[in-house]
Design an enzyme around this catalytic site. Structure first.
Site, PDB file in Angstrom:
ATOM      1  N   SER A 158      -5.422  11.850 -12.180  1.00 12.99           N
ATOM      2  CA  SER A 158      -6.140  13.078 -12.508  1.00 12.99           C
ATOM      3  C   SER A 158      -5.542  14.279 -11.777  1.00 12.99           C
ATOM      4  O   SER A 158      -4.401  14.636 -11.998  1.00 12.99           O
ATOM      5  CB  SER A 158      -7.635  12.901 -12.196  1.00 12.99           C
ATOM      6  OG  SER A 158      -8.378  14.012 -12.651  1.00 12.99           O
ATOM      7  N   ASP A 182      -3.797  10.035 -16.577  1.00 12.26           N
ATOM      8  CA  ASP A 182      -4.674  11.042 -17.181  1.00 12.26           C
ATOM      9  C   ASP A 182      -4.717  12.315 -16.337  1.00 12.26           C
ATOM     10  O   ASP A 182      -5.747  12.654 -15.733  1.00 12.26           O
ATOM     11  CB  ASP A 182      -6.085  10.501 -17.395  1.00 12.26           C
ATOM     12  CG  ASP A 182      -6.765  11.178 -18.595  1.00 12.26           C
ATOM     13  OD1 ASP A 182      -6.060  11.454 -19.583  1.00 12.26           O
ATOM     14  OD2 ASP A 182      -7.971  11.443 -18.533  1.00 12.26           O
ATOM     15  N   ARG A 196       1.922  22.696 -13.248  1.00 15.44           N
ATOM     16  CA  ARG A 196       1.350  21.384 -13.549  1.00 15.44           C
ATOM     17  C   ARG A 196       2.467  20.350 -13.534  1.00 15.44           C
ATOM     18  O   ARG A 196       3.641  20.678 -13.335  1.00 15.44           O
ATOM     19  CB  ARG A 196       0.680  21.399 -14.931  1.00 15.44           C
ATOM     20  CG  ARG A 196       1.612  21.834 -16.043  1.00 15.44           C
ATOM     21  CD  ARG A 196       1.131  21.466 -17.420  1.00 15.44           C
ATOM     22  NE  ARG A 196       1.906  22.059 -18.479  1.00 15.44           N
ATOM     23  CZ  ARG A 196       3.123  21.648 -18.877  1.00 15.44           C
ATOM     24  NH1 ARG A 196       3.717  20.638 -18.276  1.00 15.44           N
ATOM     25  NH2 ARG A 196       3.746  22.260 -19.871  1.00 15.44           N
ATOM     26  N   HIS A 252     -12.048   9.053 -18.703  1.00 14.67           N
ATOM     27  CA  HIS A 252     -11.073   9.533 -17.723  1.00 14.67           C
ATOM     28  C   HIS A 252     -10.634   8.399 -16.799  1.00 14.67           C
ATOM     29  O   HIS A 252      -9.440   8.224 -16.528  1.00 14.67           O
ATOM     30  CB  HIS A 252     -11.715  10.668 -16.929  1.00 14.67           C
ATOM     31  CG  HIS A 252     -10.760  11.534 -16.177  1.00 14.67           C
ATOM     32  ND1 HIS A 252      -9.535  11.924 -16.673  1.00 14.67           N
ATOM     33  CD2 HIS A 252     -10.855  12.096 -14.930  1.00 14.67           C
ATOM     34  CE1 HIS A 252      -8.929  12.703 -15.784  1.00 14.67           C
ATOM     35  NE2 HIS A 252      -9.703  12.807 -14.716  1.00 14.67           N
TER      36      HIS A 252
END
Length: 451
Positions: A158, A182, A196, A252
């Protein structure tokens, strides 16, 4: 007689190692910490084959004085994500033990729970950059002690996936591999590649998507991106808010559990290169010529064996389906049907494989399929159970017709090709009449038996 009382004082949550040394465990915080907010503090907990059940906190600067850490071994960092309750991730011990089964390595759990544990998600996002600088300095110290950057693997979950990406970018993309489970979507949906995780952050970047319509990030962000069940709405996860917390986190978290299962080698989850999940379900992407002589890529630790091919192909998206529970793997068949019926029919198909009293069913009902005269139709049939030694097959069609006569379809041939088991035989049957909503049962024949 003198009685001597020896007292050992441990921090809360510590245990003893086999040698009597205290273990350094993941920081355990409470919801009150999250309400008040936590300041960033990064701990690095080392696990090796000699101390798998007892973490050893590393000093960030004096690696040569820490005998358990061997810079000549590969090093894998495990980086968790946002922790809104402050509790340790339930999967930490599992991933440590499973990574140790892959090869002899240093496994370092990056504990930044102090920082990630904030009810204010934006604060945790801001801390990822600072935590990345901390981890970057440690890896640079490793390199100075003789470690190779190419032997470093970061596994980020995450928000931890982007943290891993920042570390990779700080090191000019020279680390060996980043695995993103994810990657977080909130605050990153409009981010540039520099803001990112992206493929330039490491020599090889693999990503698994399971919640792209909520907490995960849409788009392709690695050299290879795996999309489980299209990357959203995982089977077995709640569909309504009445399920409570699970409704928000189940999809998730599935990325972690799929990866753990792949590490355990109990699930062989094959990804098929495709432009979309719908095209995959339609059976349009069941070939892997680009990867020959190797098979299609398989999720997990060993996906790096496809690295050279993936670097040549460029960013590649692959899709697969899973079941709701362990071992998640589906049994997939390519089904080729040649129809002879005079009139056009639109149908959905139900197929059962039988072995003794056991059977498993594939419902190919995500859309209506077109069947017309002298036309070959390709279907992807996915079964929840792996039934071997198939003795009979049953097929049923449904056109949705509720009035009037039952429609019929005549099949000149139906052929079943196992996709993940090339050692199993192809199965065929010839000249079958199917009537709507009537199950047709037949014994499969070798495909070369019809002259």
């Amino acid at each position: 007689m003198t009685l001597t009382l020896a007292v050992s004082c441990f921090h809360p949550g510590q245990e003893e190692s086999g040698a009597g040394e205290p273990c350094d465990n993941f920081t355990d915080l409470t919801l009150s910490h999250c309400f008040m907010g936590t300041s960033l503090y990064v701990r690095l907990l080392l696990y090796t084959l000699s101390n798998l059940n007892c973490g050893h906190e590393l000093n960030h600067h004096h690696l040569s004085t820490q005998p358990l850490f061997n810079v000549s071994r590969p090093t894998t960092f495990v980086i968790h994500g946002y922790r809104p309750t402050g509790a340790p991730p339930i999967w930490i011990n599992h991933i440590v033990h499973l990574l140790a089964e892959q090869e002899d390595m240093n496994i370092i759990v990056v504990d930044w729970n102090k920082g990630a544990a904030n009810l204010n998600y934006f604060t945790a996002v801001a801390y990822t950059r600072e935590a990345a600088h901390n981890l970057t300095e440690f890896i640079m110290n490793m390199e100075e002690e003789g470690a190779s950057l190419s032997s470093v693997h970061l596994i980020g979950v995450s928000l931890g996936a982007h943290l891993a990406g920042f570390v990779g970018a700080n090191l000019k993309g020279k680390i060996g591999r980043i695995t993103g489970l994810d990657p977080a979507g909130p605050m990153f949906t409009s981010a540039t590649p520099e803001e990112r995780l992206d493929p330039s952050d490491a020599m090889f970047v693999d990503v698994l998507h399971t919640d792209i319509n909520s907490f995960g990030l849409r788009g392709a962000h690695g050299h290879i991106d795996f999309y489980a069940n299209g990357g959203a709405d995982q089977p077995g996860c709640p569909k309504t808010i009445f399920a409570g917390k699970s409704y928000f986190v189940c999809d998730h978290q599935r990325s972690v559990f799929l990866f753990l299962c792949a590490l355990n080698r109990t699930c062989s989850l094959t990804g098929y290169p495709c432009s979309s999940y719908s095209d995959f379900l339609d059976g349009r992407c069941l070939q892997c010529e680009a990867f020959e002589p190797a098979p299609c890529p398989v999720l997990g630790y060993d996906v790096s064996r496809w690295r050279e091919t993936l670097l040549r192909l460029g960013q590649t998206q692959v899709f697969f389906s899973t079941t709701a529970t362990l071992p998640y793997r589906k049994l997939s068949y390519r089904v080729d049907m040649v129809t002879w019926n005079q009139y056009l029919r639109w149908c959905v198909i139900y197929i059962r494989l039988h072995s003794g009293r056991t059977f498993t069913e594939a419902r190919i009902d995500h859309k209506l399929f077109r069947f017309e005269q002298y036309t070959s139709t390709l279907l992807l049939a996915q079964f929840d159970e792996d039934v071997q030694h198939i003795q009979k097959i049953s097929v049923r069609i449904n056109t949705g017709n509720v009035i009037g006569p039952r429609y019929k379809i005549r099949l000149l041939q139906i052929r079943f090709t196992p996709l993940e088991h090339p050692d199993r035989p192809l199965m065929c049957r010839f000249d079958i009449i199917m009537e709507e909503n009537v199950e047709v049962v037949f014994r499969p024949l070798p495909c070369d038996s019809h002259i």
